[in-house]
Design an enzyme around this catalytic site. Structure first.
Site, short mmCIF file in Angstrom:
data_model
loop_
_atom_site.label_atom_id
_atom_site.label_comp_id
_atom_site.label_asym_id
_atom_site.label_seq_id
_atom_site.Cartn_x
_atom_site.Cartn_y
_atom_site.Cartn_z
N LYS A 62 -9.19 -39.52 -34.05
CA LYS A 62 -9.11 -38.08 -33.76
C LYS A 62 -7.65 -37.63 -33.78
CE LYS A 62 -13.54 -37.49 -31.63
NZ LYS A 62 -13.98 -38.87 -31.37
N SER A 117 -19.83 -32.92 -29.54
CA SER A 117 -21.23 -32.98 -29.14
C SER A 117 -21.46 -32.90 -27.63
CB SER A 117 -21.84 -34.29 -29.66
OG SER A 117 -21.09 -35.40 -29.17
N PRO A 169 -22.63 -37.12 -34.59
CA PRO A 169 -22.88 -37.94 -33.40
C PRO A 169 -23.68 -37.16 -32.36
CG PRO A 169 -20.68 -36.99 -33.28
CD PRO A 169 -21.35 -36.39 -34.49
P1 BMP Z 1 -22.95 -42.60 -28.62
O1 BMP Z 1 -24.10 -42.66 -29.64
O2 BMP Z 1 -22.81 -43.87 -27.85
O3 BMP Z 1 -22.99 -41.38 -27.77
O4 BMP Z 1 -21.59 -42.55 -29.48
C1 BMP Z 1 -21.18 -41.45 -30.20
C2 BMP Z 1 -19.85 -41.74 -30.84
O5 BMP Z 1 -19.41 -40.59 -31.54
C3 BMP Z 1 -18.73 -42.09 -29.87
O6 BMP Z 1 -17.87 -43.00 -30.54
C4 BMP Z 1 -17.99 -40.78 -29.65
O7 BMP Z 1 -16.63 -40.98 -29.35
C5 BMP Z 1 -18.15 -40.13 -31.02
N1 BMP Z 1 -18.16 -38.66 -31.02
C6 BMP Z 1 -19.07 -37.95 -30.26
O8 BMP Z 1 -19.88 -38.52 -29.53
N2 BMP Z 1 -19.07 -36.58 -30.34
C7 BMP Z 1 -18.22 -35.88 -31.12
O9 BMP Z 1 -18.29 -34.67 -31.16
C8 BMP Z 1 -17.30 -36.60 -31.91
C9 BMP Z 1 -17.29 -37.98 -31.85
O10 BMP Z 1 -16.45 -38.67 -32.59
#
Ligand code: BMP
Length: 217
Positions: A62, A117, A169
């Site tokens: 990021k 997200s 994500p």
């Molecule tokens: P998880 O499925 O465990 O929630 O992981 C989501 C991944 O995506 C994490 O690495 C988080 O840092 C990343 N992420 C996110 O969740 N939301 C965003 O908006 C951007 C991201 O990079």
């Protein structure tokens, strides 16, 4: 990145053994592995080479600094072997272009964060998301990161970025639905904890993959 499984594995673990065993056990279930500060800070950048034996690696740093610092960060990750980078657009077009130029020089992908997200993204990011998506297009990025937790925002972002790639994500641990994100226009889902933290990661990955297939049929 080849669109075959359309799944990107978010490897937010801090043990090298755990990271490599997940990548080995799940090989073939995903198109890329996304690693970020947790794994890189605990294991060092050398982890990139070890994972890239199995899969392309996207460095989720990021990146959000002045152009020169952005370039230095990108080059370190690219030299270590990543095939994709994730950057923020809010520092401005010059900063983002520094990332885009570095990525291009190595034939790597650049993905730009739009609206995140988690719930707090609404505090500051939601009103800016359109502009951030436009900045991604203007910088010549490969695509953007958009929230599976808010499929309506994926739709809005898709309308701005045309055929650029959306990686999304928020499925599983954050409550988003794979099918809804895909229907809204996501090209790839980024999934971490619901797979990496499961008793049977392979079964969980297969569950997401089957939701994928059902939603594109
Ligand atoms: P998880 O499925 O465990 O929630 O992981 C989501 C991944 O995506 C994490 O690495 C988080 O840092 C990343 N992420 C996110 O969740 N939301 C965003 O908006 C951007 C991201 O990079």
């Amino acid at each position: 990145m080849m669109k075959s499984s359309r799944l990107i594995l978010a490897l937010d673990v801090t043990s090298e053994d755990k990271a490599l065993s997940l990548v080995r056990d799940l090989e073939g279930c995903f198109d890329a592995v996304k690693i970020g500060y947790p794994l890189i800070l605990s294991c060092g950048l050398g982890i990139v080479g070890k994972i890239s034996r199995f899969s392309p690696v996207i460095a989720d740093l990021k990146i959000a600094d002045i152009p020169n610092t952005n370039r230095l960060i990108c080059e370190e990750a690219l030299r270590a072997g990543v095939s994709g980078l994730i950057a923020h657009a809010f520092p401005g077009q010059d900063s983002l272009k520094a990332c885009a130029e570095s990525a291009r020089a190595y034939g790597a992908d650049l993905f730009v964060v739009t609206e995140m997200s988690h719930p707090g993204a609404k505090d500051f990011m939601t009103p800016l998301a359109e502009g951030l998506a436009k900045a991604a297009v203007e910088a010549g990025a490969t695509g953007v990161v958009a929230p599976a937790t808010r499929p309506e925002r994926i739709k809005m972002i898709r309308s701005i970025i045309a055929d650029k790639i959306i990686i999304s994500p928020g499925v599983g641990a954050q409550g988003g639905s794979a099918a809804d994100a895909i229907k809204a226009g996501a090209d790839y889902l980024i999934v971490g904890r619901s797979i990496t933290g499961a008793d049977n990661p392979m079964a969980e990955a297969e569950k997401v993959l089957s939701q994928f297939k059902a939603s594109v049929l």
